[in-house]
Motif scaffolding. Structure first.
Motif, short mmCIF file in Angstrom:
data_model
loop_
_atom_site.label_atom_id
_atom_site.label_comp_id
_atom_site.label_asym_id
_atom_site.label_seq_id
_atom_site.Cartn_x
_atom_site.Cartn_y
_atom_site.Cartn_z
N GLU A 133 38.10 -7.39 6.80
CA GLU A 133 39.47 -7.71 6.91
C GLU A 133 40.29 -6.42 7.37
OE1 GLU A 133 43.61 -8.81 4.54
OE2 GLU A 133 41.56 -9.31 3.97
N LEU A 134 40.28 -5.46 6.90
CA LEU A 134 40.90 -4.00 7.08
C LEU A 134 40.58 -3.62 8.63
CD1 LEU A 134 41.01 -2.47 3.87
CD2 LEU A 134 42.86 -3.63 4.98
N SER A 156 54.17 -9.32 -11.06
CA SER A 156 55.79 -8.93 -11.15
C SER A 156 56.10 -8.25 -9.80
CB SER A 156 55.70 -8.00 -12.57
OG SER A 156 55.61 -8.72 -13.68
N MET A 157 55.33 -7.69 -8.90
CA MET A 157 55.78 -6.87 -8.07
C MET A 157 55.93 -7.90 -6.75
SD MET A 157 55.96 -3.78 -8.97
CE MET A 157 56.73 -4.63 -10.36
N PRO A 158 56.81 -7.44 -5.79
CA PRO A 158 56.76 -8.11 -4.55
C PRO A 158 55.45 -8.15 -3.72
CG PRO A 158 58.74 -6.62 -4.73
CD PRO A 158 57.59 -6.16 -5.83
N VAL A 159 55.38 -9.48 -3.28
CA VAL A 159 54.04 -9.85 -2.63
C VAL A 159 54.12 -9.28 -1.17
CG1 VAL A 159 52.23 -11.36 -1.93
CG2 VAL A 159 53.38 -11.52 -4.38
N ARG A 160 53.18 -8.22 -0.63
CA ARG A 160 53.01 -8.03 0.91
C ARG A 160 51.89 -8.36 1.40
NH1 ARG A 160 55.54 -2.62 2.41
NH2 ARG A 160 55.45 -3.62 4.24
N GLN A 161 51.57 -8.81 2.50
CA GLN A 161 50.14 -8.92 3.32
C GLN A 161 49.78 -7.52 3.47
OE1 GLN A 161 48.46 -8.66 6.19
NE2 GLN A 161 46.83 -9.70 5.59
N LEU A 162 48.62 -7.43 2.81
CA LEU A 162 48.14 -5.78 2.97
C LEU A 162 47.85 -5.17 4.21
CD1 LEU A 162 46.99 -3.54 1.27
CD2 LEU A 162 44.48 -4.76 1.33
N THR A 163 47.19 -5.89 5.11
CA THR A 163 47.04 -5.07 6.55
C THR A 163 48.37 -4.97 7.05
OG1 THR A 163 46.79 -7.20 7.74
CG2 THR A 163 44.74 -6.21 6.75
N GLU A 164 49.32 -5.69 7.02
CA GLU A 164 50.59 -5.42 7.47
C GLU A 164 51.30 -4.49 7.11
OE1 GLU A 164 53.44 -5.99 10.47
OE2 GLU A 164 51.61 -7.11 10.20
N THR A 219 38.87 -5.11 11.04
CA THR A 219 39.10 -5.94 12.05
C THR A 219 40.46 -5.89 12.48
OG1 THR A 219 37.70 -7.50 11.33
CG2 THR A 219 39.19 -8.34 12.95
N ALA A 220 41.51 -5.87 11.56
CA ALA A 220 43.00 -5.81 11.71
C ALA A 220 43.15 -4.44 12.11
CB ALA A 220 43.77 -5.99 10.56
N LEU A 221 42.69 -3.26 11.68
CA LEU A 221 42.96 -1.99 12.03
C LEU A 221 41.54 -1.25 12.27
CD1 LEU A 221 45.47 -1.82 8.87
CD2 LEU A 221 46.29 -1.88 11.03
N PRO A 222 41.16 -1.32 13.45
CA PRO A 222 39.76 -0.51 13.56
C PRO A 222 39.85 0.72 13.56
CG PRO A 222 40.98 -1.77 15.69
CD PRO A 222 41.78 -1.79 14.48
N ASP A 223 40.86 1.55 13.56
CA ASP A 223 40.85 2.86 13.75
C ASP A 223 41.15 3.34 12.08
OD1 ASP A 223 40.94 3.26 16.51
OD2 ASP A 223 43.06 3.03 16.53
N LEU A 224 41.24 2.64 11.43
CA LEU A 224 41.20 2.94 9.91
C LEU A 224 40.03 3.29 9.15
CD1 LEU A 224 43.45 2.81 7.63
CD2 LEU A 224 42.66 0.73 7.08
N THR A 225 39.91 4.37 8.73
CA THR A 225 38.61 4.83 7.68
C THR A 225 38.70 4.26 6.31
OG1 THR A 225 38.78 6.97 8.81
CG2 THR A 225 37.44 6.77 6.67
N VAL A 226 37.94 3.48 5.92
CA VAL A 226 37.74 2.96 4.68
C VAL A 226 36.81 3.16 3.80
CG1 VAL A 226 37.60 0.60 3.53
CG2 VAL A 226 38.96 0.55 5.88
N GLU A 227 36.96 3.67 2.46
CA GLU A 227 35.67 4.17 1.79
C GLU A 227 35.86 3.36 0.68
OE1 GLU A 227 36.79 7.79 0.42
OE2 GLU A 227 37.03 8.95 2.80
N ASP A 241 45.69 8.49 6.21
CA ASP A 241 44.46 8.97 6.81
C ASP A 241 43.16 8.35 6.70
OD1 ASP A 241 43.73 10.11 4.45
OD2 ASP A 241 44.58 12.12 4.97
N ARG A 242 43.38 7.44 5.47
CA ARG A 242 42.06 6.75 5.07
C ARG A 242 42.50 5.70 3.82
NH1 ARG A 242 42.12 11.42 2.05
NH2 ARG A 242 41.34 11.39 0.23
N VAL A 243 41.80 4.60 3.58
CA VAL A 243 41.97 3.93 2.57
C VAL A 243 40.85 3.76 1.56
CG1 VAL A 243 42.14 1.48 1.73
CG2 VAL A 243 43.13 2.17 3.92
N VAL A 244 40.86 3.96 0.17
CA VAL A 244 39.94 4.23 -0.70
C VAL A 244 40.21 3.00 -1.86
CG1 VAL A 244 39.05 5.64 -2.48
CG2 VAL A 244 40.28 6.63 -0.49
N LEU A 245 38.87 2.24 -1.62
CA LEU A 245 39.03 1.07 -2.54
C LEU A 245 38.16 1.36 -3.85
CD1 LEU A 245 37.87 -1.53 0.05
CD2 LEU A 245 40.11 -1.07 -0.56
#
Length: 297
Positions: free
Chosen positions: A34-35, A110-118, A37-45, A11-15
């Motif tokens: 970036e977030l 050490s963790m698998p790398v994934r593209q964040l927005t995807e 632009t790729a996900l315009p409905d996202l709430t970013v704090e 429901d939101r992303v908290v940085l």
């Protein structure tokens, strides 16, 4: 079916970030752009820390309600605070991840790398283990979690030496060499009363640590076990060889356990995910695998 609307997993992303770090303001601005632009409905704090330990408070507050994705823009130490803040929340649907922005980023490497927005768009999550360390002594009981490793002896002293010696690979390796020359063994007592002296003891949930070392061939942080890497007290040449092997070839396969317990006979430094704490003498130490304790992407 083509017009189906997918319900977002978050429901939101908290940085959560340290604004005092050089270039962080621009980094957070670019990340939000970036977030959104790729996900315009996202709430970013964006939530800036103001003091040591503040990231834990911010993560605890964010984890209480809804289904947040909490992103620690930090190194291992900052992510440790965020993880512990989420674990402080008794009931939560929070998901955690880290974007590297520190001096030590062992967990990220050490963790698998994934593209964040995807990853956010897909909303797919996975469970990973944590290390839960319980310290019980004269001042009561303290519980803390580690996402990557807990080290006693050589490992925390290397961290202290690096901090005092300056940043940069050459300076850091020189600091490690100085640390080896001044290292003193520490003594532990097992539950059966037997004692042993060690130069180094590492309990690892990941394969890499201390920036340049590979401590284990295994890299499976969700199997309910962790690796135990020990170096009984020996000559400095053997410590140097072990350090060199970790930096170059790696230490190979190590024993795996679900718990490890001992009592300190003398005061020793302890490194938890990059943060150094000092453990008094006569402290009972219990490290357990908290299986699937953390949800991440």
């Amino acid at each position: 079916m083509g017009n189906e609307t997918l319900t977002p997993r978050f429901d939101r992303v908290v940085l959560i970030f340290n604004p005092a770090r050089a270039g962080m303001a621009a980094r957070i601005g670019d990340l939000k752009h970036e977030l959104l632009t790729a996900l315009p409905d996202l709430t970013v704090e964006a939530q800036a820390t103001g003091f040591a330990g503040h990231a834990r408070d911010l993560a605890r507050e964010a984890a209480v309600g809804g289904s947040p994705l909490i992103i620690s823009v930090s190194g291992d130490g900052g992510y440790n605070e965020v993880v512990n803040g989420v674990m402080d929340a008794s009931s939560t649907r929070a998901v955690c991840t880290v974007l590297p922005a520190g001096n030590a980023n062992d967990h990220f490497r050490s963790m698998p790398v994934r593209q964040l927005t995807e990853a956010i768009r897909e909303g797919s999550v996975r469970r990973m283990d944590l290390l839960r360390i319980t310290l019980r002594g004269e001042k009561g009981q303290q519980v803390q979690y580690a996402h990557s490793y807990i080290g006693f002896g050589l490992t925390p002293l290397m961290a202290i030496g690096i901090e005092k010696g300056g940043k940069g690979k050459i300076l850091e390796l020189l600091s490690v060499a100085r640390t080896l020359s001044s290292l003193k063994p520490f003594e532990l007592e097992r539950a059966d009363g037997a004692t042993a002296q060690f130069d180094s003891l590492v309990l690892a949930n990941i394969s890499r640590m201390a920036k340049y070392g590979t401590v284990s061939e295994k890299n499976n942080p969700n199997d309910g076990q962790f690796e135990v890497v020990t170096l009984p007290h020996s000559g400095r040449w053997k410590m140097a060889l072990m350090t060199l092997r970790a930096v170059t070839l790696g230490l190979g396969r190590q024993p795996s356990v679900s718990s490890y317990a001992f009592t300190t006979r003398n005061a020793i430094p302890c490194q938890i995910d990059g943060e150094v704490v000092h453990v008094p003498a006569n402290t009972h130490v219990l490290v357990e695998s908290a299986k699937h304790a953390l949800t991440t992407i």
